[in-house]
Enzyme design. Structure first.
Site, PDB file in Angstrom:
ATOM      1  N   LYS A 113     109.480  56.397  78.157  1.00 35.00           N
ATOM      2  CA  LYS A 113     110.938  56.317  77.964  1.00 35.00           C
ATOM      3  C   LYS A 113     111.480  54.934  78.310  1.00 35.00           C
ATOM      4  O   LYS A 113     112.230  54.342  77.543  1.00 35.00           O
ATOM      5  CB  LYS A 113     111.661  57.354  78.853  1.00 35.00           C
ATOM      6  CG  LYS A 113     111.391  58.791  78.473  1.00 35.00           C
ATOM      7  CD  LYS A 113     112.191  59.742  79.335  1.00 35.00           C
ATOM      8  CE  LYS A 113     111.841  59.666  80.810  1.00 35.00           C
ATOM      9  NZ  LYS A 113     110.464  60.012  81.136  1.00 35.00           N
ATOM     10  N   THR A 114     111.081  54.437  79.469  1.00 39.36           N
ATOM     11  CA  THR A 114     111.599  53.135  79.888  1.00 39.36           C
ATOM     12  C   THR A 114     111.083  52.047  78.951  1.00 39.36           C
ATOM     13  O   THR A 114     111.801  51.124  78.586  1.00 39.36           O
ATOM     14  CB  THR A 114     111.211  52.862  81.353  1.00 39.36           C
ATOM     15  OG1 THR A 114     111.732  53.917  82.155  1.00 39.36           O
ATOM     16  CG2 THR A 114     111.770  51.542  81.837  1.00 39.36           C
TER      17      THR A 114
ATOM     18  N   ASP B  66     119.018  54.498  81.069  1.00 43.13           N
ATOM     19  CA  ASP B  66     117.743  55.059  81.548  1.00 43.13           C
ATOM     20  C   ASP B  66     118.042  56.107  82.622  1.00 43.13           C
ATOM     21  O   ASP B  66     119.099  56.077  83.239  1.00 43.13           O
ATOM     22  CB  ASP B  66     116.865  53.937  82.135  1.00 43.13           C
ATOM     23  CG  ASP B  66     115.383  54.323  82.175  1.00 43.13           C
ATOM     24  OD1 ASP B  66     115.040  55.453  81.770  1.00 43.13           O
ATOM     25  OD2 ASP B  66     114.568  53.482  82.612  1.00 43.13           O
ATOM     26  N   GLU B  67     117.128  57.026  82.821  1.00 48.79           N
ATOM     27  CA  GLU B  67     117.271  58.074  83.863  1.00 48.79           C
ATOM     28  C   GLU B  67     118.607  58.798  83.725  1.00 48.79           C
ATOM     29  O   GLU B  67     119.309  59.043  84.709  1.00 48.79           O
ATOM     30  CB  GLU B  67     117.168  57.456  85.279  1.00 48.79           C
ATOM     31  CG  GLU B  67     115.950  56.571  85.498  1.00 48.79           C
ATOM     32  CD  GLU B  67     114.727  57.342  85.960  1.00 48.79           C
ATOM     33  OE1 GLU B  67     114.772  58.591  85.985  1.00 48.79           O
ATOM     34  OE2 GLU B  67     113.716  56.700  86.280  1.00 48.79           O
TER      35      GLU B  67
ATOM     36  N   GLN C   6     113.072  65.728  85.947  1.00 48.08           N
ATOM     37  CA  GLN C   6     113.077  64.736  87.026  1.00 48.08           C
ATOM     38  C   GLN C   6     114.470  64.534  87.618  1.00 48.08           C
ATOM     39  O   GLN C   6     114.729  63.527  88.268  1.00 48.08           O
ATOM     40  CB  GLN C   6     112.540  63.393  86.509  1.00 48.08           C
ATOM     41  CG  GLN C   6     111.071  63.445  86.149  1.00 48.08           C
ATOM     42  CD  GLN C   6     110.528  62.073  85.807  1.00 48.08           C
ATOM     43  OE1 GLN C   6     110.365  61.224  86.671  1.00 48.08           O
ATOM     44  NE2 GLN C   6     110.267  61.839  84.541  1.00 48.08           N
TER      45      GLN C   6
ATOM     46  N   ARG D  65     103.780  60.005  89.563  1.00 46.23           N
ATOM     47  CA  ARG D  65     103.723  58.565  89.836  1.00 46.23           C
ATOM     48  C   ARG D  65     102.292  58.042  89.754  1.00 46.23           C
ATOM     49  O   ARG D  65     102.046  56.847  89.657  1.00 46.23           O
ATOM     50  CB  ARG D  65     104.275  58.213  91.235  1.00 46.23           C
ATOM     51  CG  ARG D  65     105.741  58.543  91.509  1.00 46.23           C
ATOM     52  CD  ARG D  65     106.651  58.047  90.444  1.00 46.23           C
ATOM     53  NE  ARG D  65     106.949  59.100  89.498  1.00 46.23           N
ATOM     54  CZ  ARG D  65     107.397  58.884  88.275  1.00 46.23           C
ATOM     55  NH1 ARG D  65     107.595  57.669  87.834  1.00 46.23           N
ATOM     56  NH2 ARG D  65     107.644  59.888  87.445  1.00 46.23           N
TER      57      ARG D  65
HETATM   58  P1  ATP Z   1     109.209  57.998  84.029  1.00 51.10           P
HETATM   59  O1  ATP Z   1     109.661  59.327  83.526  1.00 51.10           O
HETATM   60  O2  ATP Z   1     108.305  58.150  85.194  1.00 51.10           O
HETATM   61  O3  ATP Z   1     110.331  57.031  84.219  1.00 51.10           O
HETATM   62  P2  ATP Z   1     108.679  56.783  81.470  1.00 51.10           P
HETATM   63  O4  ATP Z   1     108.788  57.864  80.475  1.00 51.10           O
HETATM   64  O5  ATP Z   1     109.819  55.873  81.626  1.00 51.10           O
HETATM   65  O6  ATP Z   1     108.252  57.400  82.880  1.00 51.10           O
HETATM   66  P3  ATP Z   1     107.141  54.397  81.146  1.00 51.10           P
HETATM   67  O7  ATP Z   1     107.232  53.948  82.547  1.00 51.10           O
HETATM   68  O8  ATP Z   1     107.954  53.732  80.119  1.00 51.10           O
HETATM   69  O9  ATP Z   1     107.370  55.974  81.107  1.00 51.10           O
HETATM   70  O10 ATP Z   1     105.630  54.377  80.672  1.00 51.10           O
HETATM   71  C1  ATP Z   1     104.577  54.880  81.463  1.00 51.10           C
HETATM   72  C2  ATP Z   1     103.361  54.001  81.319  1.00 51.10           C
HETATM   73  O11 ATP Z   1     102.771  54.174  80.050  1.00 51.10           O
HETATM   74  C3  ATP Z   1     103.671  52.531  81.459  1.00 51.10           C
HETATM   75  O12 ATP Z   1     102.599  51.894  82.108  1.00 51.10           O
HETATM   76  C4  ATP Z   1     103.756  52.084  80.014  1.00 51.10           C
HETATM   77  O13 ATP Z   1     103.489  50.711  79.867  1.00 51.10           O
HETATM   78  C5  ATP Z   1     102.684  52.929  79.356  1.00 51.10           C
HETATM   79  N1  ATP Z   1     102.911  53.201  77.929  1.00 51.10           N
HETATM   80  C6  ATP Z   1     104.004  53.751  77.380  1.00 51.10           C
HETATM   81  N2  ATP Z   1     103.859  53.875  76.045  1.00 51.10           N
HETATM   82  C7  ATP Z   1     102.637  53.391  75.733  1.00 51.10           C
HETATM   83  C8  ATP Z   1     101.902  53.239  74.512  1.00 51.10           C
HETATM   84  N3  ATP Z   1     102.386  53.633  73.340  1.00 51.10           N
HETATM   85  N4  ATP Z   1     100.666  52.694  74.606  1.00 51.10           N
HETATM   86  C9  ATP Z   1     100.161  52.311  75.780  1.00 51.10           C
HETATM   87  N5  ATP Z   1     100.801  52.433  76.963  1.00 51.10           N
HETATM   88  C10 ATP Z   1     102.024  52.962  76.942  1.00 51.10           C
HETATM   89 MG    MG Z   2     111.107  55.477  83.269  1.00 49.88          MG
END
Ligand code: ATP
Ligand code: MG
Length: 741
Positions: free
Chosen positions: A34-35, A218-219, A249, A622
């Site tokens: 997402k981020t 975000d969030e 979350q 995490r």
């Molecule tokens: P959270 O809910 O914990 O905030 P999130 O959904 O924001 O998580 P991110 O932090 O954006 O998730 O991504 C999680 C990890 O996966 C990061 O290390 C990111 O770089 C990696 N990632 C995300 N998408 C891809 C992709 N398509 N290919 C490879 N790595 C990815």
């Molecule tokens: Mg995130």
């Protein structure tokens, strides 16, 4: 170049990043990107010329995340990121108020009160008003004020229905008047004031609505009512809102976060334009299975599942300790082993539910010389010596700030006693003036203090920010004071660190990382003065700046603070009933809704537990590669030893992904119906305790029993004794009142 940008995304992520100019909700689980999607979309929009950097408003959860986003944008785009609106709600509100301080009715250099400052201001007010602090606890007054501000209510809007709430409301009103007089604003005030500013000022609102074509959040699951309303004010007819979040979350309901915002957003803006991301890129399979299984036990979910293309990876390691100290030494051993195998300390996180748990962990890490860094807890900008220095700085820029005045007028000691200050305060109150004004017109030592501040002001006028702070630390006498104090070395070092922080801050704001001149806004203040900006930064970033940041160190923080972050290895400690899930969780949610009655109490208890489970879900997710879960049978907390059963969350995890690390087959609980394993293991050969398995012993409290097992050696040695009366227990030999029968 944009093709390259989109390369590292899966099809759903790419679809989200390249959505046309319309509002959308990205609803997806932890670690699904997402981020990453939000940041990439921001870059993509700018890169493809769909929006200018100034047309973007992005809200993230921490200053750290905001900073990372800016760094990423500047790395990918050769543009000036200055003037971009990327930050936290509080940071952006602060920025809006600094730019339009006149319209907002604030002095140009208004100061921000953190919650400690706010509480002292409330106490000071209550003293002046002669309010009974037993009946009206200052902390409750603070909660009352903040709760109402977060709900968008001023004192005049509060419906008081009894004497108590009427008095509280009066205090709220008087407190706001005091803040206004002193030119200070607390955290919720920033948001409410910024909201009112835009709400009432149509031309200004129009300006921002025209300007921001894209708002990214975000969030989103953790926004509260006021924050959501605030965002909506920025959204004009041509603004697209892009919200990403995960209902699983949501962990700030106790502070008014409202997941209903997600449903409302879908209805009001996204109109069913909802994208789900289900592939998790962060964690190995076992970790994800544990997280999915756990969260599936919550009844109130929007519902989604996560999968990973990675293999199962390692099992989740579970450790049962008999005390918090044993848990801590277990953690230390594992951390060192991982570090020896080549994992950086900064890739490991030690998480706990409550700040009070960190003391034992810190002690063990310190004794073993493992570098660590605590996030939250006593924060850098909240340390006593740092606050003293900041108070001098606040007086330089806003002498009306009575809170700052009182903090340092006699620190270091200048022979200004309580009586003198009372007289000064009386005089000030009679004249309707600030303490500062009263001091300037008075005589004696107080006037001497005013002169000291005036002199500092003159000298620092031509200095850089860091030089100015350095000068204030010396000229105020703070440096000498801590030099003379035999325990002052650390404090002195923190004051030096403050100078470093200022230098770094100056550099980074040069690079446009922080809020700065907003030339694009007509009628806005030309630029915020460096010192004001720095002081706001110190108040807003209190939890995030750490002394010595940049060295490799183990990361310690509460689960709340770990939101959005990821680590190779994660330790979740203190998995005990009453601690995690926290025993206050039911109480907290009761507070959130004002009703009582057994029906709604049960419902609240349930929702309190669900929030704790979401918190556990955040903690588990995490971890990327390795996850440890531990609990202790006994723990010293708040000066008391408490015995607890393992957290129910441990039972809620699927057994096939767990690995029990204990050498002994089962933990022993002092108060359960548990009895010792039938066949004791063979005695350790060569144990140095003087006892052997099968020997009869007497304990001062538990009576007679028989030794059935041993563990550890030397001062760590403990024995398992099966007592006739109370069943079996593990006892530390060094402390146990044990003697041969
Ligand atoms: P959270 O809910 O914990 O905030 P999130 O959904 O924001 O998580 P991110 O932090 O954006 O998730 O991504 C999680 C990890 O996966 C990061 O290390 C990111 O770089 C990696 N990632 C995300 N998408 C891809 C992709 N398509 N290919 C490879 N790595 C990815
Ligand atoms: Mg995130």
């Amino acid at each position: 170049m944009s093709a390259h940008l989109l390369e590292n995304l899966n099809p759903e992520q790419r679809a989200a990043v390249t959505l046309p100019h319309e509002s959308a909700l990205i609803l997806a689980g932890a670690g699904s990107g997402k981020t990453r999607v939000l940041t990439t979309r921001m870059v993509w929009l700018i890169q493809t010329g769909q929006v200018s950097p100034l047309g973007v408003l992005a809200v993230t959860f921490t200053n750290k995340a905001a900073k990372e986003m800016m760094t990423r944008v500047s790395a990918m785009l050769p543009i000036n990121t200055r003037g971009m609106w990327v930050g936290t709600f509080h940071g952006l509100a602060n920025r809006l108020l600094r730019t339009h301080y006149r319209e907002a009715g604030l002095p140009q250099s208004f100061q921000i009160l953190d919650s400690q400052d706010q509480l002292s201001a409330i106490k000071r007010l209550m003293k002046a008003m002669n309010v009974d602090t037993e009946k009206y606890e200052p902390k409750k007054v603070q909660r009352f004020i903040n709760g109402n501000k977060e709900a968008g209510l001023r004192a005049r809007d509060v419906e008081a229905f009894d004497e108590y709430s009427m008095r509280m409301t009066e205090l709220y009103e008087a407190y706001d008047a005091q803040c206004q007089r002193e030119g200070v604003a607390d955290f919720p005030e920033l948001l409410l004031r910024a909201y009112e500013l835009l709400y009432r000022n149509e031309p200004l609102r129009q300006h921002y609505q025209d300007r921001f074509r894209h708002i990214l959040i975000d969030e989103f699951q953790d926004t509260n009512t006021l924050q959501y309303r605030w965002l909506k004010l920025f959204a004009g007819p041509r603004t697209a809102l892009f919200a990403v979040g995960d209902d699983d979350q949501s962990i700030y309901a106790f502070r008014g976060a409202n997941t209903a915002n997600m449903a409302e957003f879908e209805r009001e803006f996204a109109h069913g334009n909802v994208i789900k991301l289900e592939q998790n890129y962060r964690s190995h399979g076992n970790i994800l299975t544990a997280a999915n299984t756990l969260i599936s036990q919550n009844a109130h979910r929007l519902g989604k599942n996560l999968w990973t293309a990675e293999g199962d990876g390692e099992p989740i390691r579970v450790f049962h300790a008999y005390s918090d100290q044993e848990e801590a030494s277990f953690v230390v051993d594992e951390v060192r082993a991982l570090n020896r195998e080549g994992m950086n300390l900064s890739d490991m996180a030690l998480l706990y539910r409550s700040n009070a748990q960190s003391r034992v962990l810190e002690h063990a890490l310190f004794s073993a010389s493992v570098p660590y860094r605590v996030y939250g807890g006593l924060r850098f900008f909240e340390r006593q010596e740092v606050k003293h220095a900041l108070a001098y700085l606040r007086l330089l820029t806003n002498p009306e700030d009575d809170g700052a005045f009182l903090r340092v007028v006699n620190f270091p000691a200048r022979g200004i006693g309580a009586r003198t200050l009372e007289q000064l305060a009386d005089g000030a109150a009679r004249a309707g003036a600030s303490l500062w004004q009263a001091a300037c017109t008075g005589g004696g030592k107080v006037a001497g203090f005013a002169k000291l501040i005036e002199d500092m002001k003159q000298v620092t006028a031509d200095l850089s920010l860091a030089e100015a702070i350095d000068h204030v630390i010396e000229a105020s006498g703070l440096a000498d004071y801590y030099r003379a104090d035999k325990e002052g070395a650390d404090r002195l070092e923190n004051l030096n660190e403050l100078v470093n922080a200022a230098a770094l801050f100056a550099e980074e704001s040069e690079a446009g990382i922080y809020d700065d001149a907003d030339a694009s806004t007509p009628g806005g203040a030309e630029s915020f003065r460096a010192l004001d900006t720095f002081l706001a930064h110190a108040a807003l970033e209190a939890g995030e700046h750490q002394a010595g940041a940049g060295h490799d160190a183990l990361q310690l923080m509460t689960v709340h603070a770990a939101k959005g972050l990821e680590f190779h290895a994660v330790f979740i400690t203190g998995l005990e009933e009453g601690l995690f899930p926290h025993e206050q969780s039911a109480y907290d949610s009761t507070r959130a809704s004002a009703r009582s009655g057994s029906e709604s109490f049960r419902a609240n208890e349930e929702s309190g537990l669900e929030e704790e489970r979401r918190l556990m879900y955040v903690a588990i997710t995490r971890a990327r590669r390795r996850l440890y879960l531990s609990h202790a049978q006994s723990r010293m907390l708040h000066g008391q030893t408490r015995y607890s059963l393992p957290s129910r969350f441990l039972d809620e995890l699927p057994e096939q992904v767990l690995l029990n690390l204990n050498r002994r087959s089962e933990p022993v609980y002092p108060s359960g119906g548990y009895s010792a394993p039938a066949a004791p293991r063979s005695p350790q050969t060569g144990n140095d305790t003087g006892y052997k398995v099968g020997q009869s012993v007497v304990h001062a409290k538990f009576g007679t029993g028989i030794i059935i097992d041993f563990e550890g050696r030397g001062s760590d040695a403990r024995v398992q004794v099966k007592f006739r009366e109370v069943g079996s227990k593990w006892l530390a030999l060094a402390y146990a009142k044990l003697s041969p029968a």
